[in-house]
Design an enzyme around this catalytic site. Structure first.
Site, PDB file in Angstrom:
ATOM      1  N   ASP A 142       1.057  -1.214  -0.271  1.00 28.68           N
ATOM      2  CA  ASP A 142      -0.086   0.008   0.060  1.00 28.68           C
ATOM      3  C   ASP A 142       0.917   1.182  -0.124  1.00 28.68           C
ATOM      4  O   ASP A 142       0.437   2.106   0.686  1.00 28.68           O
ATOM      5  CB  ASP A 142      -0.987   0.149   1.238  1.00 28.68           C
ATOM      6  N   LYS A 149       1.947   2.381  -5.154  1.00 22.47           N
ATOM      7  CA  LYS A 149       3.096   2.094  -6.244  1.00 22.47           C
ATOM      8  C   LYS A 149       2.452   2.473  -7.423  1.00 22.47           C
ATOM      9  O   LYS A 149       3.108   2.681  -8.569  1.00 22.47           O
ATOM     10  CB  LYS A 149       3.610   0.768  -6.115  1.00 22.47           C
ATOM     11  N   GLY A 189      -4.006  -3.980  -4.374  1.00 24.13           N
ATOM     12  CA  GLY A 189      -4.726  -3.169  -4.899  1.00 24.13           C
ATOM     13  C   GLY A 189      -3.940  -1.852  -5.282  1.00 24.13           C
ATOM     14  O   GLY A 189      -3.409  -1.248  -4.529  1.00 24.13           O
ATOM     15  N   HIS A 190      -4.249  -1.874  -6.440  1.00 21.86           N
ATOM     16  CA  HIS A 190      -3.468  -0.502  -6.913  1.00 21.86           C
ATOM     17  C   HIS A 190      -4.611   0.587  -7.519  1.00 21.86           C
ATOM     18  O   HIS A 190      -5.370   0.116  -8.446  1.00 21.86           O
ATOM     19  CB  HIS A 190      -2.568  -0.854  -8.057  1.00 21.86           C
ATOM     20  N   GLN A 201       2.076  -5.860  -3.375  1.00 19.17           N
ATOM     21  CA  GLN A 201       2.738  -5.533  -1.988  1.00 19.17           C
ATOM     22  C   GLN A 201       3.907  -5.041  -1.481  1.00 19.17           C
ATOM     23  O   GLN A 201       4.345  -4.129  -2.364  1.00 19.17           O
ATOM     24  CB  GLN A 201       2.755  -7.308  -1.216  1.00 19.17           C
TER      25      GLN A 201
HETATM   26  P1  IMP Z   1      -2.573 -12.827   1.911  1.00 17.55           P
HETATM   27  O1  IMP Z   1      -1.564 -12.380   0.758  1.00 17.55           O
HETATM   28  O2  IMP Z   1      -3.670 -12.720   1.330  1.00 17.55           O
HETATM   29  O3  IMP Z   1      -2.196 -14.376   1.907  1.00 17.55           O
HETATM   30  O4  IMP Z   1      -2.254 -12.004   3.232  1.00 17.55           O
HETATM   31  C1  IMP Z   1      -1.056 -12.283   3.926  1.00 17.55           C
HETATM   32  C2  IMP Z   1      -0.650 -10.935   4.542  1.00 17.55           C
HETATM   33  O5  IMP Z   1      -0.361  -9.987   3.407  1.00 17.55           O
HETATM   34  C3  IMP Z   1      -1.964 -10.283   5.178  1.00 17.55           C
HETATM   35  O6  IMP Z   1      -1.377  -9.660   6.344  1.00 17.55           O
HETATM   36  C4  IMP Z   1      -2.410  -9.021   4.080  1.00 17.55           C
HETATM   37  O7  IMP Z   1      -3.089  -8.008   5.026  1.00 17.55           O
HETATM   38  C5  IMP Z   1      -1.217  -8.797   3.510  1.00 17.55           C
HETATM   39  N1  IMP Z   1      -1.363  -8.391   2.151  1.00 17.55           N
HETATM   40  C6  IMP Z   1      -1.511  -8.907   1.031  1.00 17.55           C
HETATM   41  N2  IMP Z   1      -1.581  -8.133  -0.008  1.00 17.55           N
HETATM   42  C7  IMP Z   1      -1.490  -6.978   0.301  1.00 17.55           C
HETATM   43  C8  IMP Z   1      -1.487  -5.786  -0.302  1.00 17.55           C
HETATM   44  O8  IMP Z   1      -1.534  -5.507  -1.481  1.00 17.55           O
HETATM   45  N3  IMP Z   1      -1.338  -4.526   0.345  1.00 17.55           N
HETATM   46  C9  IMP Z   1      -0.834  -4.839   1.846  1.00 17.55           C
HETATM   47  N4  IMP Z   1      -0.897  -5.758   2.475  1.00 17.55           N
HETATM   48  C10 IMP Z   1      -1.339  -6.939   1.803  1.00 17.55           C
END
Ligand code: IMP
Length: 441
Positions: free
Chosen positions: A13, A16, A40-41, A227
């Site tokens: 977040d 980017k 999420g972009h 991420q």
């Molecule tokens: P997962 O990727 O859904 O397995 O989540 C694993 C961890 O990564 C969790 O703490 C999510 O909140 C975090 N996470 C996954 N994708 C994002 C992102 O795009 N932005 C921020 N945190 C993320």
């Protein structure tokens, strides 16, 4: 022409998408190489807001080919929904995007498993995933026996493969849930996913070959990380991470481009820190200042809508990820969000069990125990959203940015002062914040 990459330096977040959109100008290809619909972009151009999860941010520019490469996990209904939302806005996604036949598919059992594993682990140990089936899909990729790749959806063997996997997954889910798991209907899944495969077919291709051909032809290529580096499966705050290599280490494995071909990596970090989900966050602010940052920065997840945890900038963490990701410069985002604060703090070292350390601990229990050691900076108390060059910024804001450069050990290339493409200051090559500040005084 060497490749250029954008990598998040915190827990995701970092805004980017906006930088990718800016850097897309003049590129031939934009490549998304890890993660999935958990990302999420947001890209804002004038009055137009594009919220993308799956599709590379380069899709908005015509003339750019967007690739989703083998390291990504694709959720067919989600990507199709995104494609269908872009088509009426004049973006011909079918012409502008190719999807790797090697990319793994998030199947219905993966989202069920994600939900179930999430329920089975409680309290502080809960990762707090996005529940998009990301972890279970990557687990099956590494486990190999029950994985489905995008190219498999359009092969004659697909129905039998689904029947076999559903037979096994049903047993696993029933055992884990004490017999209360939702049932998987193999025939329904086959019908739905065969249809998805047909709709995606025009875009399914060998992106590795396309990419290597582009490298040989000296094309301009931009790699878009999803991420952030602290969520990297191998080098992040494990187990509170995502399941892919979200740091610069993942560019080559996820896309297929040779590692030594990449010369420019731009890290992106906010002027403060945020985190969604569980896991240690040394500089977290569970107070009014944290809420103030959340409100001003609109710190609510693009994918899940969850309020993000907010805290001060952690220079120990970002120095680590800047080195890990091999960044050549960085972008500082959300400078406008701190504009009302009298004082701003930055974590410059940690206290671990009474000893001062300057490194980011690799062990999660140690990271849980560290206490941040802060340095204070005066706030600039001025709206900076209209700034378009360094000349428009208050001296205190540039001094703060320059302190971060010194702490991280890399130069700033862009400063973002708002969500719009235009709200960006480019620190031109040959200019340094240090020299600029000298010239001002
Ligand atoms: P997962 O990727 O859904 O397995 O989540 C694993 C961890 O990564 C969790 O703490 C999510 O909140 C975090 N996470 C996954 N994708 C994002 C992102 O795009 N932005 C921020 N945190 C993320």
């Amino acid at each position: 022409m060497p490749g250029q990459c954008v990598i998040g330096l915190q827990w995701g977040d970092e805004a980017k998408g906006k930088l990718v959109d800016i850097l897309t100008e003049g590129k031939d290809l934009v490549v998304r190489y890890q993660g999935g619909a958990n990302a999420g972009h947001t890209v804002v151009i004038g009055d137009e807001v594009y919220k993308l999860h799956h599709i590379p941010s380069g899709i908005i520019n015509s003339g750019v080919l967007n690739l989703i490469t083998p390291g990504v996990v694709i959720n067919p209904p989600t990507i199709l929904e995104e494609i269908e939302s872009l088509l009426p806005r004049g973006i011909d996604v079918f012409k502008r995007m190719k999807l790797s036949q090697r990319a793994h598919v998030v199947m219905p059992w993966h989202t069920l498993e994600d939900r179930m594993w999430n329920q089975l682990v409680s309290g502080e140990d809960n990762i707090g995933t996005t529940l998009r089936g990301i972890g279970p899909c990557y687990a099956d990729k590494v486990g190999r026996s029950f994985a489905i790749r995008l190219g498999d959806l359009i092969q004659p063997s697909f129905p039998d493969r689904v029947r076999e996997i559903v037979r096994v997954k049903t047993k696993i889910l029933a055992a884990a849930s004490g017999g209360e798991a939702e049932t998987l209907d193999a025939e329904k899944i086959i019908t739905e996913y065969t249809d998805y495969g047909e709709r995606l077919r025009p875009m399914i291709d060998d992106t590795t070959r396309i990419l290597l051909d582009a490298v040989d032809a000296d094309k301009n290529i931009l790699f878009e990380g999803a991420q952030g580096s602290l969520l990297d499966i191998d080098h992040g705050t494990f187990p509170f991470v995502t399941s892919s290599n979200a740091s610069g280490t993942g560019i080559s494995t996820g896309s297929g481009v040779p590692g030594n071909w990449i010369k420019t990596i731009i890290g992106v970090c906010k002027t403060y820190a945020t985190r969604v989900g569980g896991g240690p966050f040394p500089t977290e602010l569970n107070n009014e200042t944290g809420q103030h940052i959340r409100d001003l920065g609109n710190e609510y997840g693009t994918t899940t809508g969850r309020p993000r945890r907010c805290g001060w900038f952690d220079a120990v963490a970002v120095r680590y990820t800047a080195r890990l990701s091999g960044i050549t410069s960085f972008t500082l985002t959300m400078l406008d969000v701190l504009c009302e604060l009298d004082e701003i703090e930055v974590c410059v070292a940690y206290d671990l069990d009474g000893k001062e350390i300057d490194y980011f601990p690799g062990n999660i229990d140690e990271l849980k125990r560290v206490k941040p050691i802060y340095k204070k900076f005066p706030g600039w108390k001025q709206d900076v959203t209209g700034a378009r060059s360094l000349d428009d910024l208050p001296t205190a804001a540039i001094e703060y940015a320059h302190e971060l450069e010194k702490l991280i050990g890399r130069p700033i290339e862009f400063i973002s002062v708002g969500p719009d493409r235009a709200q960006t200051i480019h620190v031109e090559e040959g200019t340094t914040l240090k020299d600029y500040l000298k010239g001002r005084s």
